[in-house]
Design a protein around this motif. Structure first.
Motif, PDB file in Angstrom:
ATOM      1  N   ASN A   1       0.843  -1.208   0.000  1.00 21.80           N
ATOM      2  CA  ASN A   1       0.000   0.000   0.000  1.00 21.80           C
ATOM      3  C   ASN A   1       0.873   1.251   0.000  1.00 21.80           C
ATOM      4  OD1 ASN A   1       0.624  -1.194   2.581  1.00 21.80           O
ATOM      5  ND2 ASN A   1      -0.536   0.458   3.562  1.00 21.80           N
ATOM      6  N   ILE A   2       1.506   1.505  -1.144  1.00 22.97           N
ATOM      7  CA  ILE A   2       2.535   2.538  -1.245  1.00 22.97           C
ATOM      8  C   ILE A   2       2.109   3.625  -2.226  1.00 22.97           C
ATOM      9  CG2 ILE A   2       4.924   2.982  -1.960  1.00 22.97           C
ATOM     10  CD1 ILE A   2       5.548   0.085  -1.095  1.00 22.97           C
ATOM     11  N   ALA A   3       2.316   4.875  -1.825  1.00 23.46           N
ATOM     12  CA  ALA A   3       2.177   6.027  -2.712  1.00 23.46           C
ATOM     13  C   ALA A   3       3.568   6.591  -2.971  1.00 23.46           C
ATOM     14  CB  ALA A   3       1.282   7.084  -2.078  1.00 23.46           C
ATOM     15  N   ILE A   4       3.768   7.207  -4.126  1.00 22.58           N
ATOM     16  CA  ILE A   4       5.099   7.690  -4.504  1.00 22.58           C
ATOM     17  C   ILE A   4       5.066   9.170  -4.856  1.00 22.58           C
ATOM     18  CG2 ILE A   4       5.764   5.408  -5.373  1.00 22.58           C
ATOM     19  CD1 ILE A   4       5.461   6.630  -8.238  1.00 22.58           C
ATOM     20  N   ASP A   5       6.238   9.786  -4.807  1.00 20.10           N
ATOM     21  CA  ASP A   5       6.413  11.153  -5.298  1.00 20.10           C
ATOM     22  C   ASP A   5       7.187  11.066  -6.613  1.00 20.10           C
ATOM     23  OD1 ASP A   5       7.052  13.730  -5.938  1.00 20.10           O
ATOM     24  OD2 ASP A   5       7.731  14.296  -3.929  1.00 20.10           O
ATOM     25  N   PRO A   6       6.518  11.179  -7.771  1.00 11.99           N
ATOM     26  CA  PRO A   6       7.195  10.999  -9.064  1.00 11.99           C
ATOM     27  C   PRO A   6       8.335  11.979  -9.310  1.00 11.99           C
ATOM     28  CG  PRO A   6       4.805  10.945  -9.320  1.00 11.99           C
ATOM     29  CD  PRO A   6       5.080  11.425  -7.927  1.00 11.99           C
ATOM     30  N   SER A   7       8.337  13.114  -8.620  1.00 17.27           N
ATOM     31  CA  SER A   7       9.412  14.082  -8.836  1.00 17.27           C
ATOM     32  C   SER A   7      10.754  13.562  -8.336  1.00 17.27           C
ATOM     33  CB  SER A   7       9.080  15.407  -8.149  1.00 17.27           C
ATOM     34  OG  SER A   7       9.118  15.274  -6.733  1.00 17.27           O
ATOM     35  N   THR A   8      10.741  12.477  -7.566  1.00 19.14           N
ATOM     36  CA  THR A   8      11.986  11.923  -7.018  1.00 19.14           C
ATOM     37  C   THR A   8      12.485  10.713  -7.803  1.00 19.14           C
ATOM     38  OG1 THR A   8      10.831  10.436  -5.475  1.00 19.14           O
ATOM     39  CG2 THR A   8      11.274  12.688  -4.725  1.00 19.14           C
ATOM     40  N   LEU A   9      11.882  10.418  -8.940  1.00 22.22           N
ATOM     41  CA  LEU A   9      12.283   9.253  -9.732  1.00 22.22           C
ATOM     42  C   LEU A   9      13.725   9.386 -10.225  1.00 22.22           C
ATOM     43  CD1 LEU A   9       9.039   8.716 -11.819  1.00 22.22           C
ATOM     44  CD2 LEU A   9      10.159   6.920 -10.471  1.00 22.22           C
TER      45      LEU A   9
ATOM     46  N   PHE B   1      10.479   6.363   2.389  1.00 27.54           N
ATOM     47  CA  PHE B   1      11.596   5.449   2.187  1.00 27.54           C
ATOM     48  C   PHE B   1      11.805   5.268   0.690  1.00 27.54           C
ATOM     49  CE2 PHE B   1       7.651   3.166   2.872  1.00 27.54           C
ATOM     50  CZ  PHE B   1       7.582   2.284   1.802  1.00 27.54           C
ATOM     51  N   GLU B   2      12.968   4.743   0.335  1.00 24.18           N
ATOM     52  CA  GLU B   2      13.275   4.541  -1.082  1.00 24.18           C
ATOM     53  C   GLU B   2      12.588   3.283  -1.593  1.00 24.18           C
ATOM     54  OE1 GLU B   2      17.284   5.370  -3.253  1.00 24.18           O
ATOM     55  OE2 GLU B   2      17.284   3.224  -2.757  1.00 24.18           O
ATOM     56  N   VAL B   3      11.904   3.421  -2.697  1.00 25.98           N
ATOM     57  CA  VAL B   3      11.172   2.322  -3.327  1.00 25.98           C
ATOM     58  C   VAL B   3      11.866   1.974  -4.643  1.00 25.98           C
ATOM     59  CG1 VAL B   3       8.961   1.580  -4.289  1.00 25.98           C
ATOM     60  CG2 VAL B   3       9.012   3.120  -2.309  1.00 25.98           C
ATOM     61  N   VAL B   4      12.044   0.687  -4.905  1.00 20.87           N
ATOM     62  CA  VAL B   4      12.671   0.229  -6.149  1.00 20.87           C
ATOM     63  C   VAL B   4      11.584  -0.208  -7.126  1.00 20.87           C
ATOM     64  CG1 VAL B   4      14.217  -1.466  -7.200  1.00 20.87           C
ATOM     65  CG2 VAL B   4      14.774  -0.473  -4.966  1.00 20.87           C
TER      66      VAL B   4
END
Length: 685
Positions: A596-604, A662-665
């Motif tokens: 159940n993870i949301a991401i910040d695309p600006s950090t890709l 946290f960092e997501v791969v």
């Protein structure tokens, strides 16, 4: 003849040639002619994948799988439905796999199948098991004919022996259709469901057109009349692709208003129907079908498409929710239809769409060793298990597990046409003296052009895991070589280098996407360097999917794997051991981390191997194998379940991080058998 969306001198030249040819034939020509089966060989990772298919389930069904080994088509009595389509599906896929690999064992399977088919042919010409008018249906013969035309293309020495027998069957088909569409339309005493055949009529017409194009003999008029018979009573995809009929609303909450529309809404039918307009246009010369087809295909993927390149339908269309499924059969049929469309119309988008499905939707649905597959794949799928209460329309609780026949066995016997038919569409003939690399992949073409020019093109590449393609071209005479530049490529940063000379910018044709290169006689080395950027594509409910080049990226969900003996799709009881293979298992994959993870695309951030010449791991579509990945900052959020699967992603106002970022791969989607690929966004700053 007029084709829309063609603007360059190159395209105009093709149209003049096409118009001249059409005066000599009742069938309009393709914009780009297909090449014979066997002239294109897979290389690199694509050969590895197809060899795994040969070594896996596809290459062994002939020996053990009950619906192939003991099918009614081979004298047995095992069928999963009254359509008797299992063996025909298998045959349609095993032929191109066998000849693409030049695999002696598989070619023997094909020859054995062909010999049995014609040795048991009825005196009136009928092929297959049914013996009465009430049971004789034409739909499964569609698949048999597709397999046979591919076989004859790869084995021209068999033409004298087999073509008379094929035409004996064709004459019978003509007489049946003339008899009030016997075997095509249902009658009160018919013992089969005729809807499948009239919805998928274009696939039989393709085989009839192949005969007309190559070996019409004295049967030209008969073949044309069969095309017309089929089309007269077929479901009309042009009607469905009209503004008044085509569904653009969320079908997750709205069912078809008309029962007849189900046959258009059905996922596999819709994938096969994509090419219907292109097929029908060839003999009706109805130019409006070019625009109607494009509109329908655009709408299909806009309103019902998966980020992976497939169509969402479980089994009928079901909206854009990432918890709904795409059927594996839908994926392989879409790959084939889109390749055909590029040949027929020459429109850039069809080639790119076929690549997207082939590199993402297909490999994610099969195990790395190609011994098991899913029936349904969800774009957000953090586990693969018995769901008990499923979110799907018409799929059992095991539908998204990997197994021998996790649901309806059509995907077991049909999945292996995917990569072989993709390979068959990778190169095309362009005019009388040109060759085009239409769908990029590591592959080798050996062909002779109309002027007798023998051409060999060997493409070495790790594409789509990298953006460099190196071609070694050998030709007896000069010719023109065309390379498709994907629409996602940054053209200003992409270039072509010929024999080590200064790089030249790519200049793709505005319709086909082809960049043209004049090739002299002898040897030529070409290096194409594409430039890709990370693309953030919006989806429903303010979510995003992440792409780089032709690959979709997903959060891989770590998991445990357990196996069990395969169960029958309908009873869910163990399949008898006499119809099993030691490598055939059913699997359960359980996640070991949160999904159940949301991401910040600006950090890709994107990472790739140091060299484009890296040797790819085999199998490539497995955890830890791809040479590329992305990282992104993310956090866990509240995200509930609906009928055993992740619910629709929370709306923006409902998203709140439950802890620290946290960092997501993220890895290529095809390698992430458990994955989240349609993601809600949050701000890291």
């Amino acid at each position: 003849m007029h084709l829309i969306h063609i603007s360059s001198l190159f395209a105009l030249f093709l149209l003049v040639q096409a118009k001249t040819a059409s005066l000599e034939s009742a069938l309009l020509p393709y914009v780009f002619d297909p090449l014979p089966l066997g002239s294109i060989r897979p290389q690199g990772w694509l050969r590895d994948q197809m060899q795994l298919m040969s070594d896996g389930l596809a290459g062994h069904q002939h020996d053990f799988y009950r619906f192939v080994k003991d099918s009614s088509w081979t004298g047995g009595d095992q069928e999963y439905s009254t359509l008797n389509e299992a063996w025909p599906y298998w045959f349609n896929g095993i032929v191109p796999l066998a000849y693409a690999l030049d695999d002696t064992r598989l070619k023997q399977q094909v020859r054995s199948a062909v010999n049995y088919l014609f040795d048991s042919q009825y005196e009136d010409g009928w092929l297959g098991p049914e013996s009465t008018p009430q049971t004789r249906m034409l739909w499964p013969r569609t698949l048999v004919m597709m397999g046979l035309t591919q076989f004859l293309e790869a084995e021209p020495a068999e033409i004298p022996r087999l073509l008379p027998k094929v035409y004996k069957f064709i004459e019978l088909v003509h007489s049946m259709l003339a008899d009030d569409y016997l075997g095509y339309l249902g009658r009160p005493d018919s013992e089969f469901d005729y809807h499948w055949g009239i919805t998928r009529s274009q696939d039989m017409i393709i085989s009839i057109q192949w005969l007309y194009d190559n070996y019409p003999g004295e049967y030209g008029q008969v073949l044309l009349e069969i095309m017309q018979f089929y089309n007269e009573k077929a479901w009309d995809w042009a009607y469905f692709y009209s503004s008044e009929v085509f569904p653009k609303e969320d079908l997750d909450v709205k069912l078809p208003p008309d029962e007849d529309l189900f046959w258009y809404y059905h996922g596999v039918n819709s994938a096969m129907g994509l090419k219907a307009g292109a097929v029908v246009r060839r003999f009706t010369h109805n130019e409006t079908l070019v625009h109607i087809s494009k509109r329908g295909i655009d709408w299909t993927f806009k309103y019902h498409g998966s980020p992976s390149g497939s169509i969402i339908g479980d089994e009928p269309w079901s909206g854009l929710s990432p918890s709904r499924g795409s059927e594996l059969c839908t994926t392989v049929e879409a790959i084939y239809s889109l390749g055909y469309l590029y040949q027929a119309f020459g429109d850039w988008q069809y080639s790119d769409r076929s690549e997207l499905a082939a590199f993402n939707a297909l490999p994610v649905a099969v195990s790395p060793d190609w011994w098991s597959h899913q029936y349904m794949t969800q774009i957000n799928q953090p586990y693969s298990r018995d769901l008990i209460d499923t979110p799907f329309n018409n799929v059992n609780s095991l539908g998204q597990t990997f197994g021998l026949e996790p649901d309806y066995p059509c995907c077991t016997v049909n999945h292996h046409q995917g990569f072989p038919k993709f390979l068959s569409s990778t190169y095309v003939k362009v005019g009388n003296n040109g060759v085009g690399h239409a769908m990029l992949s590591p592959s080798k073409l050996t062909t002779t052009l109309k002027d007798g020019n023998k051409v060999v093109i060997d493409c070495k590449t790790i594409y789509p895991f990298g953006e460099k393609l190196t071609y070694t071209v050998n030709a007896d005479k000069g010719f023109t070589f065309f390379i498709k530049i994907p629409q996602w490529a940054v053209q200003s940063a992409s270039h072509v280098e010929i024999n080590g000379k200064l790089p030249q910018p790519v200049k793709p044709d505005l319709s086909s996407g082809f960049h043209s290169i004049s090739i002299p006689a002898g040897a030529t080395v070409i290096t194409l360097q594409l430039s890709a950027t990370t693309r953030i594509v919006p989806r429903q409910r303010d979510t995003v999917s992440i792409y780089r080049g032709a690959l979709l990226y997903a959060i891989e969900i770590p998991h445990t794997i357990s196996s069990a003996s395969p169960r029958a799709y309908r009873s869910l009881e163990p399949i008898p051991t006499k119809w099993l293979h030691p490598h055939a298992k059913d699997y359960t994959l359980e996640n070991t981390t949160s999904w159940n993870i949301a991401i910040d695309p600006s950090t890709l951030k994107f990472f790739s191997a140091e060299s484009e010449d890296v040797v790819l791991k085999n199998p490539i579509f497995a955890a830890g194998s791809p040479p590329t990945k992305m990282t992104v900052m993310g956090c866990e959020i509240e995200w509930g379940l609906h009928k055993g699967s992740p619910a629709d992603p929370p709306l923006p106002e409902e998203r709140k991080c439950l802890g620290d970022f946290f960092e997501v791969v993220m890895i290529p989607y095809g390698a992430a058998k458990l994955h989240m690929a349609e993601l809600p966004t949050v701000s890291y700053s």
